[in-house]
Design an enzyme around this catalytic site. Structure first.
Site, PDB file in Angstrom:
ATOM      1  CG  ASP A   1      -2.355  -0.026   0.945  1.00  0.00           C
ATOM      2  OD1 ASP A   1      -2.652   0.200  -0.342  1.00  0.00           O
ATOM      3  OD2 ASP A   1      -3.051  -0.585   1.982  1.00  0.00           O
TER       4      ASP A   1
ATOM      5  CD  GLU B   1      -6.987   3.937   0.567  1.00  0.00           C
ATOM      6  OE1 GLU B   1      -7.499   4.982   0.817  1.00  0.00           O
ATOM      7  OE2 GLU B   1      -6.809   3.071   1.157  1.00  0.00           O
TER       8      GLU B   1
ATOM      9  CD  GLU C   1     -12.069  -1.318   2.216  1.00  0.00           C
ATOM     10  OE1 GLU C   1     -11.156  -1.071   1.826  1.00  0.00           O
ATOM     11  OE2 GLU C   1     -12.360  -1.207   3.567  1.00  0.00           O
TER      12      GLU C   1
HETATM   13  O1  KIV Z   1      -4.994  -1.708   4.186  1.00  0.00           O
HETATM   14  C1  KIV Z   1      -5.650  -2.652   3.748  1.00  0.00           C
HETATM   15  O2  KIV Z   1      -5.303  -3.632   4.694  1.00  0.00           O
HETATM   16  C2  KIV Z   1      -6.341  -2.598   2.483  1.00  0.00           C
HETATM   17  C3  KIV Z   1      -7.386  -3.734   2.340  1.00  0.00           C
HETATM   18  C4  KIV Z   1      -8.703  -3.334   3.198  1.00  0.00           C
HETATM   19  C5  KIV Z   1      -7.813  -3.912   0.898  1.00  0.00           C
HETATM   20  O3  KIV Z   1      -6.317  -1.674   1.865  1.00  0.00           O
END
Ligand code: KIV
Length: 263
Positions: free
Chosen positions: A84, A114, A181
């Site tokens: 991420d 995102e 999500e």
């Molecule tokens: O940060 C995370 O774990 C996520 C998931 C909820 C997809 O983005």
């Protein structure tokens, strides 16, 4: 055993075979998950809540995700790792180059960002520079202060159409995987059918190509789990069987059922 690649995931979509993915933040769990058959692991900024104890993902830094990505890579050398990009680390394409490079150097195979079509330039530029990008639409936790809470998204016709348009625009820009999500099942199906790339759902019903769960939700650790979360440990009594049950139920379409979805 060979490393998992994006081509493997695309093939699963073509063959209409569903796949399970999960978050992990350390080598031990990553190893256990991979051993049970999880081939795709997300080093999510959810670690801000699950590991660091914050009430949102906003305090997480690129250094945090890099550290956990290195740990997960050690435990699961063959898994496909999605890291991420934390809050504000891709506010401009230029920032995203440097920060994505740090995550790829830490062992990620792909980065996740995102947001909607405002990210098309970033997706295009990252992809051109050899960084595969996973999108994330619907409930985007980094925008919690704009969204006014962790709520189901895409319920109105306009919001649903906007989400579908964003997904199509991002795919055209080069996005190679998408997380949806907390959106209604029907909308998740529309997006999954409209895209050629694999789509992974969380709180988005069982019509997507894959599923993801935060590991703490799947193992019943979260104090107040979201509606879509299922405690697989409760049914099985040990972590290995819990993960195998999760994989089986995703692959068969048994999870998420109606009770764990939004209509
Ligand atoms: O940060 C995370 O774990 C996520 C998931 C909820 C997809 O983005």
């Amino acid at each position: 055993m060979k490393p998992t690649t994006l081509a493997n995931l695309s093939q699963l979509k073509k063959e209409k075979r569903k796949f399970a993915t999960i978050t992990a933040y350390d080598a031990s769990f990553a190893h256990l998950f991979a051993e049970q058959g999880i081939n795709v692991i997300l080093i999510g900024d959810s670690l801000g809540m699950t590991v660091q104890g914050h009430d949102s993902t906003l305090p997480v830094t690129v250094e945090d995700i890099s550290y956990h990505t290195r740990s997960v890579r050690t435990g699961a050398p063959l898994a496909f790792l999605v890291a991420d990009m934390p809050f504000m680390s891709y506010a401009t394409p230029e920032q995203s180059f440097e920060n994505a490079a740090a995550l790829m150097r830490a062992g990620a195979n792909m980065v996740k960002i995102e947001g909607g079509d405002w990210l098309c330039d970033t997706v295009k530029m990252l992809t051109e520079r050899a960084v595969p990008v996973c999108g994330h639409l619907g409930l985007t936790p980094q925008s919690v202060n704009v969204l006014g809470g962790y709520k189901v998204q895409g319920r109105s016709d306009d919001a649903a159409q906007k989400l579908l348009n964003d997904a199509i625009a991002l795919e055209k820009a080069g996005m190679q995987l998408l997380v949806l999500e907390c959106i209604p099942v029907e909308l998740a199906k529309r997006v999954t059918d409209a895209l050629e790339i694999p789509v992974i759902g969380i709180g988005a019903g069982n019509m997507t190509d894959g599923q993801i769960l935060v590991m703490h939700d799947a193992l019943g650790i979260t104090a107040k789990p979201p509606k879509f979360a299922k405690d697989f440990l409760k049914e099985t009594g040990n972590i290995r069987d819990a993960i195998r049950l999760y994989i089986e139920q995703v692959e068969s379409g048994a999870y998420p059922d109606q009770a764990h979805s939004f209509n």
